[in-house]
Scaffold this motif. Structure first.
Motif, PDB file in Angstrom:
ATOM      1  N   MET A 198       0.839  -1.213   0.000  1.00  0.00           N
ATOM      2  CA  MET A 198       0.000   0.000   0.000  1.00  0.00           C
ATOM      3  C   MET A 198       0.869   1.257   0.000  1.00  0.00           C
ATOM      4  SD  MET A 198      -3.611  -0.185   0.818  1.00  0.00           S
ATOM      5  CE  MET A 198      -4.207  -0.035   2.505  1.00  0.00           C
TER       6      MET A 198
ATOM      7  N   ILE B 297       2.776   4.479  -1.590  1.00  0.00           N
ATOM      8  CA  ILE B 297       2.671   5.345  -2.752  1.00  0.00           C
ATOM      9  C   ILE B 297       3.995   6.072  -2.887  1.00  0.00           C
ATOM     10  CG2 ILE B 297       1.300   7.137  -3.889  1.00  0.00           C
ATOM     11  CD1 ILE B 297      -0.592   6.859  -1.449  1.00  0.00           C
TER      12      ILE B 297
ATOM     13  N   TYR C 168       1.931  10.127   1.315  1.00  0.00           N
ATOM     14  CA  TYR C 168       0.649   9.603   1.768  1.00  0.00           C
ATOM     15  C   TYR C 168       0.363   8.296   1.066  1.00  0.00           C
ATOM     16  CZ  TYR C 168      -0.272  14.371   3.365  1.00  0.00           C
ATOM     17  OH  TYR C 168      -0.208  15.586   3.981  1.00  0.00           O
TER      18      TYR C 168
ATOM     19  N   PHE D 172      -2.775   5.305   0.453  1.00  0.00           N
ATOM     20  CA  PHE D 172      -4.198   5.446   0.155  1.00  0.00           C
ATOM     21  C   PHE D 172      -4.998   5.834   1.395  1.00  0.00           C
ATOM     22  CE2 PHE D 172      -8.399   3.435   0.228  1.00  0.00           C
ATOM     23  CZ  PHE D 172      -9.008   4.155  -0.781  1.00  0.00           C
ATOM     24  N   ASP D 173      -4.798   5.086   2.473  1.00  0.00           N
ATOM     25  CA  ASP D 173      -5.571   5.351   3.680  1.00  0.00           C
ATOM     26  C   ASP D 173      -5.245   6.715   4.272  1.00  0.00           C
ATOM     27  OD1 ASP D 173      -7.212   3.174   3.772  1.00  0.00           O
ATOM     28  OD2 ASP D 173      -5.744   1.915   4.822  1.00  0.00           O
TER      29      ASP D 173
ATOM     30  N   GLN E 247      -4.226   9.281   2.622  1.00  0.00           N
ATOM     31  CA  GLN E 247      -4.791  10.291   1.749  1.00  0.00           C
ATOM     32  C   GLN E 247      -6.290  10.446   2.030  1.00  0.00           C
ATOM     33  OE1 GLN E 247      -4.421   9.331  -2.372  1.00  0.00           O
ATOM     34  NE2 GLN E 247      -4.586  11.446  -3.033  1.00  0.00           N
ATOM     35  N   ALA E 248      -6.980   9.286   2.136  1.00  0.00           N
ATOM     36  CA  ALA E 248      -8.413   9.307   2.446  1.00  0.00           C
ATOM     37  C   ALA E 248      -8.649   9.989   3.783  1.00  0.00           C
ATOM     38  CB  ALA E 248      -8.957   7.887   2.478  1.00  0.00           C
ATOM     39  N   GLU E 249      -7.740   9.676   4.706  1.00  0.00           N
ATOM     40  CA  GLU E 249      -7.868  10.244   6.043  1.00  0.00           C
ATOM     41  C   GLU E 249      -7.710  11.770   6.018  1.00  0.00           C
ATOM     42  OE1 GLU E 249      -5.215   9.409   9.679  1.00  0.00           O
ATOM     43  OE2 GLU E 249      -6.009   7.445   9.043  1.00  0.00           O
ATOM     44  N   LEU E 250      -6.740  12.234   5.262  1.00  0.00           N
ATOM     45  CA  LEU E 250      -6.527  13.668   5.162  1.00  0.00           C
ATOM     46  C   LEU E 250      -7.756  14.360   4.594  1.00  0.00           C
ATOM     47  CD1 LEU E 250      -4.749  16.248   5.235  1.00  0.00           C
ATOM     48  CD2 LEU E 250      -4.035  15.688   2.904  1.00  0.00           C
ATOM     49  N   ILE E 251      -8.272  13.774   3.513  1.00  0.00           N
ATOM     50  CA  ILE E 251      -9.450  14.374   2.874  1.00  0.00           C
ATOM     51  C   ILE E 251     -10.627  14.362   3.835  1.00  0.00           C
ATOM     52  CG2 ILE E 251     -11.140  14.039   1.039  1.00  0.00           C
ATOM     53  CD1 ILE E 251      -8.802  13.383  -0.802  1.00  0.00           C
ATOM     54  N   GLU E 252     -10.800  13.235   4.526  1.00  0.00           N
ATOM     55  CA  GLU E 252     -11.901  13.187   5.492  1.00  0.00           C
ATOM     56  C   GLU E 252     -11.703  14.205   6.603  1.00  0.00           C
ATOM     57  OE1 GLU E 252     -12.493   9.166   6.757  1.00  0.00           O
ATOM     58  OE2 GLU E 252     -14.037   8.885   5.245  1.00  0.00           O
TER      59      GLU E 252
ATOM     60  N   LEU F 156     -10.190  17.023   6.348  1.00  0.00           N
ATOM     61  CA  LEU F 156     -10.520  18.345   5.801  1.00  0.00           C
ATOM     62  C   LEU F 156     -12.036  18.543   5.733  1.00  0.00           C
ATOM     63  CD1 LEU F 156      -7.844  18.621   2.961  1.00  0.00           C
ATOM     64  CD2 LEU F 156      -7.944  19.953   5.078  1.00  0.00           C
ATOM     65  N   LEU F 157     -12.727  17.480   5.304  1.00  0.00           N
ATOM     66  CA  LEU F 157     -14.184  17.573   5.245  1.00  0.00           C
ATOM     67  C   LEU F 157     -14.769  17.723   6.647  1.00  0.00           C
ATOM     68  CD1 LEU F 157     -14.906  14.914   2.493  1.00  0.00           C
ATOM     69  CD2 LEU F 157     -15.381  17.360   2.341  1.00  0.00           C
ATOM     70  N   ASP F 158     -14.172  17.012   7.591  1.00  0.00           N
ATOM     71  CA  ASP F 158     -14.639  17.111   8.971  1.00  0.00           C
ATOM     72  C   ASP F 158     -14.449  18.526   9.503  1.00  0.00           C
ATOM     73  OD1 ASP F 158     -15.445  14.560   9.068  1.00  0.00           O
ATOM     74  OD2 ASP F 158     -13.747  13.797  10.232  1.00  0.00           O
TER      75      ASP F 158
END
Lengths: 547, 547
Positions: free
Chosen positions: B1, B3, B12, B14-15, B17-22, B24-26
């Motif tokens: 996994m 990158i 980052y 995958f996880d 990256q997803a975590e960062l985006i989440e 930011l959304l949070d």
């Protein structure tokens, strides 16, 4: 600048990744900044589709009103069928629809092919929609929109994840040109949907408070106006007229009004100023507001009693004189009454009394006449001045005026029924309104409400009140309200003794005012030309002949 | 996994990256959902530091009040110095500070080492801060917070980008343990800062509207109360007392009140109900509200004239009788008046008149006495009933009652100065308040305001008005307002003829009410025990002796 992910679904390079994150942040920014529900829902759907390359999608909101929970289909978009018409409708909240299932279970559904759903699940796709529009729904992503408490307030549904963003999906190419949504997209979408949910709730809260403020203002204006039945509904009508006239001003491209343009916020400010322009009347005693004639009713009753007392005193005095005469006559023991000087004067005394009583009665009639709130002619004025000289003997033996200076002052009012002092009290409502409005913490958008309302009785030539300002010192909004205010006062009848005038007469009076340069002639012209007064449902036939 | 990015700064998977985006959304979600400014600023700073592994940071907001623009240092955080105390302060807005430069130029500053700034730039770091706290500021990222119009409303400043999140920075290890901020982080931070700016502005707008609503309500309550000088300030005081008492109820752990707990929103609801409980008094005519005695002043004047007319009529009639006697005497031509029967009766006539006049004068005094708004004793009651039988001869020759049934009715009021009809009109203010409040579109949080206000004159035993409800039908909030209302009416004096009672007496009267089971005894006990009335600044010494 290539990045190699182990997950095949993610092939973002640095710039693409930064772009995605910025896009997500922009969505958040846009959601925070959007004010109305419809734009907000369209925005969330558009952005979600853009990020996920979705061909179509829809937003449902939960509706718990009327004791039954429903899903209201609020927004739908379909890139491949841009001309599709859509009307909001409600569906029952059951787990048999995809959206219903998501709303009830608070889970996401990530469906590779909606025509091939797992058999053990309760939800099904209603294919009749596709059939009606010759479409093929394949991959579907349905996520709940959760508020801060985790409660579901709506559902976001995306349809047909395209293999590239520019393709148009048809019933024929759907299998080839669409693919499943990734776990990635599901995670992002769920966060995004909840962010949207919070924005929706916040929008709703803000609207509710604005609505509450509006409702409170209108209700207070109504209860305050209810004190004076003659002006009931006046403020609402003035607000309607003033806003309508301002909107007409916005359309003017030439002349003195061309440079004036009111924004929606300024119209709102003007509307509140108009609604509240007479709020200060709460400080004017009802007795003055609803005073029907020049004298107050109980005042007239006191005067009537005083007239009666005066008459009875005259009768008493005559009888006493006669009695004294008779006593003297008896004392002289003259044989014959006919020879007696005193006895001969008796009929004269009675005549004099009759005359005095008749005079009192005549003056009472003059008083009743003068008490009516109409313009006084010269004749009654003269008689009133005579009446002011009359006296009577009170119980204490003192001579007193039959009418007090205050009563005479009231009866001498030449126009209407208010004395200068009473008029001043009524006019003070403008300052009272200002005092009231100034202590209210207006938002920035509404900060001029107090000043606009304060100027509504000023006149362009400086003859208005309370400050006697001239044209350039009077905001155009106040000039507009002035026209609306005078028009409504004339047509509705603003004093207890006045009936409303027809539109045509009111407009004539306004024209006379404009000729005297007291009100804005251009605004008045617009008021007539565009028939602004029709917002009140007033007749227009009479106006035609005026033009 | 794993990158592999070509940019060394991004590692980052995958996880992650997803975590960062989440994350930011949070942050976006949290920003949308946060209500008060201080939490919002702390949140944005905490999250920004978390994402960027920043050791410290601060938020400044622009302040344009008082005609000079300032930067207000609102929040500061430092992970390595957690015990650092911080107090808000303002600095002038100049390009000489990092934050000032960013605010004025609307650019970001990404500084590798703040002790080594480019010489041609105007900005400098004030190292005295570092020296005071033995710290070393090295990398700094300063970004503008821009609203929707692109205007800068504040500045977000991050300090010391750590090489790993868990390290503590000291003056000694700063060079080793920190690094520069990446372009990446700068881009994200700028978006995030602007999202925060929009949330701040939105928060501010919502607070402004709530403030506006609150201000409007209080100002209207004041102008309506100003109609009746006796109750001025009553509603504000009742609101203060009721909220204070409710807060005390919240602290109770045993007894009937243990189960009751008011949330902040419920306290707000109760406060509005208390503020508005007498709003309906705007529907009660001032004449009744401010009526000083049993008869209205002008009414008394009419009666005074009627008494005068009656006396003068008696005088006239006596004189007429005497005159008639004398005529008959003269006709009989009797030689000596002393032998004349008629002449002998003359003194008797005069005595009778004197008696009648004295009687009128006596009754007038009784009437003035009875007109006072105090409890009537049995004696004047009897005399008033006699007075009700008196008549006089009017100008038209008819015998008429000296007092009308209405006037007698007013004078016969046994307690206070209002007739049953007038009392009913005053009591109708409760229904009027309810009618007014019910038409207002309350937000969900305030939906019980009308009902709570509607019940404030109900009594637990069912003897209240307007509905005669019993305890279980009266919301506890209304029971609390009732106590506050009675207390304030007693201590402030709520009628024109009443003066305020001392606290000790008011509490005694409230205790009598509680004994009769009309008001909530537990709430009253709390009211006394916790000296809730002290919020009004009333004296407490007298209360001590009561306890």
């Amino acid at each position: 600048m290539k990045i190699i992910f182990e997950k095949p679904e993610l092939f973002y390079n640095f710039d693409e990744q930064a772009e995605l994150i910025e896009k997500l942040l922009d969505i958040g920014t846009a959601l925070s900044g959007t004010q109305d529900l419809s734009s907000l829902l369209n925005l969330i759907l558009t952005k979600s589709r853009e990020i996920t390359w979705s061909d179509a999608g829809s937003v449902y909101l939960l509706d718990h009103s009327d004791n039954t929970s429903k899903l209201v289909f609020k927004v739908a978009q379909n890139a491949s069928l841009p001309n599709l018409s859509f009307k909001e409708f409600a569906i029952p909240l059951t787990p048999r629809s995809l959206a219903g299932y998501v709303a009830l279970k608070t889970v996401s559904l990530n469906i590779p092919d909606a025509y091939n759903l797992p058999e053990h699940e309760p939800y099904q796709l209603d294919r009749s929609f596709d059939e009606n529009i010759s479409y093929r729904t394949r991959s579907v992503l349905v996520v709940p929109m959760q508020n801060r408490k985790g409660e579901v307030i709506g559902v976001l549904q995306l349809i047909n994840r395209k293999v590239n963003p520019d393709v148009t999906i048809t019933a024929e190419n759907a299998l080839e040109m669409t693919q499943s949504y990734s776990k990635w997209e599901e995670r992002i979408l769920r966060s995004l949907a909840s962010q949207a949910a919070i924005s929706i709730e916040r929008n709703h809260l803000q609207e509710s408070i604005e609505h509450l403020f509006e409702g409170f203002v209108r209700a207070s204006v109504q209860v305050i106006e209810a004190r004076d039945p003659c002006t009931f509904g006046h403020s609402e009508r003035v607000a309607e007229l003033a806003v309508r006239l301002s909107q007409e001003v916005n359309t003017i491209q030439s002349g003195s009004l061309a440079a004036i343009s009111f924004s929606d916020r300024q119209l709102q400010e003007l509307r509140y100023a108009a609604l509240l322009h007479d709020f200060g009347k709460v400080g004017v005693p009802e007795a003055i507001l609803t005073k029907p004639k020049k004298l107050y009713p109980r005042q007239l009753e006191v005067i009537r009693h005083r007239f009666a007392l005066a008459q009875r005193t005259l009768e008493l005095e005559t009888t006493q004189t006669k009695y004294q005469h008779l006593l003297q006559h008896s004392a002289q023991k003259s044989a014959d009454a006919t020879e007696c000087q005193f006895c001969q004067s008796l009929p004269e005394l009675d005549t004099k009394l009759s005359e005095s009583v008749a005079k009192l009665s005549r003056y009472w009639k003059i008083l009743l006449e003068a008490n009516e709130p109409r313009v006084l002619a010269e004749d009654p004025l003269k008689q009133l001045r005579e009446l002011a000289q009359l006296t009577y003997r009170d119980l204490d033996g003192e001579m007193k005026p039959l009418l007090t200076p205050e009563e005479i002052n009231q009866l001498l009012v030449e126009r209407g029924n208010l004395t200068a002092e009473e008029r001043e009290i009524i006019e003070s409502h403008v300052s009272y309104t200002y005092g009231f409005l100034k202590q209210i913490p207006w938002t920035n958008d509404l900060k001029n409400v107090p000043t606009i309302a304060y100027r509504h009785h000023e006149k362009l030539d400086g003859t208005g009140y309370p400050l006697g300002l001239k044209s350039e010192e009077i905001p155009i909004q106040a000039q507009i309200i002035t026209i609306a205010d005078i028009y409504d006062a004339l047509t509705a009848g603003d004093r207890p003794y006045k009936t409303g005038l027809p539109t045509v007469t009111a407009l004539k009076i306004l024209q006379q005012e404009a000729t005297k340069n007291t009100i804005n002639v251009d605004c008045l012209e617009l008021f007539q030309q565009r028939r602004v007064y029709e917002v009140l449902g007033h007749s227009i036939d009479v106006v035609m002949e005026l033009a």
